[in-house]
Design an enzyme around this catalytic site. Sequence first.
Site, PDB file in Angstrom:
ATOM      1  CB  CYS A 147     110.335  16.619  99.342  1.00  0.00           C
ATOM      2  SG  CYS A 147     108.865  16.223 100.299  1.00  0.00           S
ATOM      3  NE  ARG A 182     102.088  17.719 105.018  1.00  0.00           N
ATOM      4  CZ  ARG A 182     102.086  17.572 103.697  1.00  0.00           C
ATOM      5  NH1 ARG A 182     100.989  17.210 103.084  1.00  0.00           N
ATOM      6  NH2 ARG A 182     103.171  17.804 102.997  1.00  0.00           N
ATOM      7  CG  HIS A 204     112.354  19.790 102.498  1.00  0.00           C
ATOM      8  ND1 HIS A 204     112.192  20.266 101.223  1.00  0.00           N
ATOM      9  CD2 HIS A 204     111.287  19.001 102.735  1.00  0.00           C
ATOM     10  CE1 HIS A 204     111.062  19.791 100.722  1.00  0.00           C
ATOM     11  NE2 HIS A 204     110.497  19.024 101.607  1.00  0.00           N
TER      12      HIS A 204
HETATM   13  N1  GLN Z   1     103.393  17.631  98.144  1.00  0.00           N
HETATM   14  C1  GLN Z   1     104.188  16.494  98.518  1.00  0.00           C
HETATM   15  C2  GLN Z   1     103.627  15.791  99.746  1.00  0.00           C
HETATM   16  O1  GLN Z   1     103.005  16.391 100.585  1.00  0.00           O
HETATM   17  C3  GLN Z   1     105.635  16.916  98.722  1.00  0.00           C
HETATM   18  C4  GLN Z   1     105.844  17.918  99.816  1.00  0.00           C
HETATM   19  C5  GLN Z   1     107.226  18.454  99.921  1.00  0.00           C
HETATM   20  O2  GLN Z   1     107.932  18.670  98.919  1.00  0.00           O
HETATM   21  N2  GLN Z   1     107.628  18.766 101.135  1.00  0.00           N
HETATM   22  O3  GLN Z   1     103.829  14.607  99.909  1.00  0.00           O
END
Ligand code: GLN
Length: 242
Positions: free
Chosen positions: A97, A131, A197
């Site tokens: 990620c 998101r 994850h």
């Molecule tokens: N900060 C990054 C995003 O929001 C990665 C987030 C994460 O590692 N889950 O895209």
Amino acid sequence: MTSPTLRVCALYPELMNIYADRGNIAVLRARCEWRGLGFELAPSSLGDPLDGAAHDLFYIGGGQDRDQVAVAADMAQTKRGALHVARERGAVVLAVCGGYQLLGHSYQLGEKELPGVGLVDLRTVRADGPRLIGNCAIEADLGGGPRIVAGFENHGGRTHLGPGERPLGRVLAGHGNNGEDGFEGVHADNVIGTYLHGPLLPKNVWLADRLIELALGVELEPLAGDEVEAAAHASARRAAGA
Ligand code: GLN
């Protein structure tokens, strides 16, 4: 013959560890130790030097945008050369990620452009849209035929691979790199980036074993007694609906 030792370097372990991504390292350690293989772990964080020849597997976990600002600058300044050396010698680089987003050219965060280390041809842009969150399953082939990787994704950034890059897998359920092209992650030599994850490896121990094989250049026998691990994998797949 003495058993080989997996030498792991964890990059920015205190900063890049969203969703307890350090669990990935715990799984690598356990699966090495259960087989009688050695395991060594060294951290390399802000300002620390990095030796691209001293480790078999380089690991970077997920992170918040604000932590990625400092990490991106430091990686580009103090770790870029070593990571290229590592890729050239066939070491495994596993990035999850927030770490994955820093493997390419840049991560565009509004007005700010965070540098990547240029290990692979990809760009990430923080979109205004929602998101990309939820359970996710992909089909990936790391040698030996397609297998399923299941996990959880939560990212605002959308990643786009350059034309010559191969994704890690095809999305079966979830969003993947950008919610549009049906691809997830990147796989270039032994450099692997993914949005998943879970942490990733406790839910997909076949992948942990494969990474150990690639990093050490060995073939591993399956471990007896992986019932709990198989149940974790099945449950992650069910959660994703795959
Ligand atoms: N900060 C990054 C995003 O929001 C990665 C987030 C994460 O590692 N889950 O895209």
